[in-house]
Design a protein around this motif. Structure first.
Motif, PDB file in Angstrom:
ATOM      1  N   THR A  87      36.960 -78.087  23.955  1.00 38.76           N
ATOM      2  CA  THR A  87      36.441 -77.699  22.646  1.00 38.76           C
ATOM      3  C   THR A  87      37.410 -76.736  21.964  1.00 38.76           C
ATOM      4  O   THR A  87      37.917 -75.808  22.586  1.00 38.76           O
ATOM      5  CB  THR A  87      35.071 -77.006  22.798  1.00 38.76           C
ATOM      6  N   VAL A 121      45.250 -79.540  12.182  1.00 42.50           N
ATOM      7  CA  VAL A 121      44.213 -79.833  13.176  1.00 42.50           C
ATOM      8  C   VAL A 121      43.437 -81.079  12.754  1.00 42.50           C
ATOM      9  O   VAL A 121      43.192 -81.988  13.558  1.00 42.50           O
ATOM     10  CB  VAL A 121      43.240 -78.649  13.347  1.00 42.50           C
ATOM     11  N   GLN A 133      43.352 -84.837  14.667  1.00 43.46           N
ATOM     12  CA  GLN A 133      42.098 -85.474  15.087  1.00 43.46           C
ATOM     13  C   GLN A 133      41.923 -86.835  14.418  1.00 43.46           C
ATOM     14  O   GLN A 133      41.655 -87.848  15.079  1.00 43.46           O
ATOM     15  CB  GLN A 133      40.915 -84.564  14.747  1.00 43.46           C
ATOM     16  N   GLN A 134      42.080 -86.874  13.095  1.00 41.95           N
ATOM     17  CA  GLN A 134      41.835 -88.091  12.325  1.00 41.95           C
ATOM     18  C   GLN A 134      42.832 -89.208  12.637  1.00 41.95           C
ATOM     19  O   GLN A 134      42.491 -90.390  12.612  1.00 41.95           O
ATOM     20  CB  GLN A 134      41.877 -87.775  10.826  1.00 41.95           C
ATOM     21  N   PHE A 166      45.445 -86.459  19.204  1.00 40.55           N
ATOM     22  CA  PHE A 166      44.876 -85.853  20.415  1.00 40.55           C
ATOM     23  C   PHE A 166      44.585 -86.944  21.455  1.00 40.55           C
ATOM     24  O   PHE A 166      44.901 -86.798  22.636  1.00 40.55           O
ATOM     25  CB  PHE A 166      43.585 -85.089  20.092  1.00 40.55           C
ATOM     26  N   LYS A 167      43.996 -88.033  20.987  1.00 45.64           N
ATOM     27  CA  LYS A 167      43.674 -89.139  21.899  1.00 45.64           C
ATOM     28  C   LYS A 167      44.934 -89.722  22.529  1.00 45.64           C
ATOM     29  O   LYS A 167      44.950 -90.096  23.700  1.00 45.64           O
ATOM     30  CB  LYS A 167      42.897 -90.226  21.156  1.00 45.64           C
ATOM     31  N   ASN A 197      40.276 -85.487  24.659  1.00 37.60           N
ATOM     32  CA  ASN A 197      39.052 -85.677  23.896  1.00 37.60           C
ATOM     33  C   ASN A 197      38.658 -84.292  23.382  1.00 37.60           C
ATOM     34  O   ASN A 197      38.059 -83.496  24.101  1.00 37.60           O
ATOM     35  CB  ASN A 197      37.951 -86.267  24.780  1.00 37.60           C
ATOM     36  N   VAL A 198      39.037 -84.013  22.142  1.00 38.07           N
ATOM     37  CA  VAL A 198      38.856 -82.667  21.583  1.00 38.07           C
ATOM     38  C   VAL A 198      37.663 -82.628  20.637  1.00 38.07           C
ATOM     39  O   VAL A 198      37.595 -83.398  19.672  1.00 38.07           O
ATOM     40  CB  VAL A 198      40.124 -82.215  20.825  1.00 38.07           C
ATOM     41  N   THR A 199      36.725 -81.740  20.922  1.00 37.29           N
ATOM     42  CA  THR A 199      35.607 -81.492  20.010  1.00 37.29           C
ATOM     43  C   THR A 199      35.972 -80.308  19.127  1.00 37.29           C
ATOM     44  O   THR A 199      36.302 -79.232  19.630  1.00 37.29           O
ATOM     45  CB  THR A 199      34.317 -81.167  20.796  1.00 37.29           C
ATOM     46  N   LEU A 200      35.926 -80.516  17.817  1.00 39.61           N
ATOM     47  CA  LEU A 200      36.241 -79.444  16.878  1.00 39.61           C
ATOM     48  C   LEU A 200      34.954 -78.752  16.441  1.00 39.61           C
ATOM     49  O   LEU A 200      34.084 -79.379  15.835  1.00 39.61           O
ATOM     50  CB  LEU A 200      36.977 -80.006  15.648  1.00 39.61           C
TER      51      LEU A 200
END
Length: 346
Positions: A38, A52, A56-57, A61-62, A67-70
């Motif tokens: 996270t 950031v 993500q978009q 990260f993938k 697997n990042v939760t913002l």
């Protein structure tokens, strides 16, 4: 028999080639120790944190096996609280958080630079423009910041001090960095504002505020601070970095790649990447704001040599919590991960 072994060898080679073609497979040898984590962000809709959002978009990260939760917060100080409290693993926020944490005896380190300028604008509400002609007139004013203690507040404090006004001479009011900013200005809740884009471009373009200080460019930043002022970073407790070097490298790879993408992204690319809700119903405004701050994004994720010292000098000039003699700047950041990430993009 030889044919049998040749067939097995051929199948093995084909399997390896297939694996190599998978997204992120090139980093398989550096599988993150903590693939699910996270990240606390101090105002995701703001252009301050666009790297950031892009990482993500665009799936960066993938691609790194993450697997990042913002988790989004009203300001950087609130995001920091989440990291300190343990509800977030890493933070996206201003570099100066690492300075203040070290002063408290807690070791946090910035490992990827997103912004080489604060991107913060200080302006006065139109109805107060005749009374507040400069920052020297701010005594007694109600000034909106994203959250007290956040970078919008700190940049405001530096600018006020330069104009001979103390932070205690004004009332700082937390107004967030999204649509709540418009409500605060429209309702007369504040006299002036220190905040980030795209809100500041929207308010300027509509004539709702008059700009007095602008740190959206490297030039404007140096004019206020006398040097490069590092802004948005990825940071984490030193213990996290030591325990999870591959995860830290993976996060840095994604952010530096996003920084790199932002240097050349077209307007169409940007509008395709950014969620509709962040465009404020006005894509043209968002693009105007982006071009206002584009110079502020770090091209390579590396901390400038003079950056940490500039930050410490500016902040310690008014905040007694920071004693320059007791701060070890080398322990507040590292270019180890960004150097490796930038080299991969060449």
């Amino acid at each position: 028999m030889p044919n049998h072994w040749m067939q097995r060898a051929t199948r093995a080679c084909l399997m390896l080639l297939a694996l190599a073609a998978l997204p992120g497979a090139g980093f398989a040898k550096d599988t993150p120790e903590k693939p699910t984590l996270t990240m606390a962000v101090g105002g995701l809709p703001g252009l301050y944190y666009l790297p950031v959002l892009a990482a993500q978009q665009l799936g960066y990260f993938k691609d790194e096996g993450l697997n990042v939760t913002l988790e989004d917060f009203a300001g950087g100080s609130k995001a920091l609280e989440a990291v300190v409290g343990g509800s977030a693993d890493v933070g996206a926020g201003a570099f100066e958080h690492t300075l203040f944490m070290q002063a408290k005896g807690q070791h946090y380190r910035a490992f990827a630079l997103m912004g080489r300028a604060p991107q913060i604008v200080i302006g006065v509400v139109k109805s107060k423009a005749d009374q507040l002609k400069s920052l020297a007139d701010f005594k007694g004013a109600k000034v909106g910041v994203s959250a007290p203690g956040s970078s919008t507040d700190l940049v405001l404090t530096v600018a006020l001090r330069k104009a001979g006004v103390q932070r205690s001479d004004i009332s700082a009011i937390g107004v967030g960095s999204g649509a709540t900013v418009l409500a605060a200005v429209g309702s007369g809740q504040i006299d002036a504002l220190s905040n980030v884009d795209p809100m500041m471009t929207k308010l300027t373009r509509s004539g709702a505020i008059k700009v007095l200080v602008d740190t959206r460019t490297v030039k404007g930043t140096k004019a206020l601070f006398g040097g490069t002022m590092p802004a948005a970073t990825l940071y984490a407790p030193e213990s996290f970095i030591q325990k999870n070097p591959k995860t830290t490298q993976a996060l840095t790879n994604a952010i530096v790649r996003a920084n790199h993408w932002l240097q050349t992204a077209s307007d169409a690319d940007l509008l395709k990447m950014v969620p509709q809700a962040y465009l404020l119903g006005d894509p043209t405004l968002y693009l105007d704001a982006f071009h206002n701050v584009r110079d502020a994004y770090s091209p390579d994720g590396l901390m400038p040599e003079d950056g940490p010292a500039t930050s410490l000098r500016a902040l310690s000039s008014f905040d007694s919590r920071l004693d320059p003699k007791k701060i070890d700047l080398s322990a507040t950041y590292t270019n180890q991960f960004a150097s490796k990430a930038a080299a991969q993009l060449k």
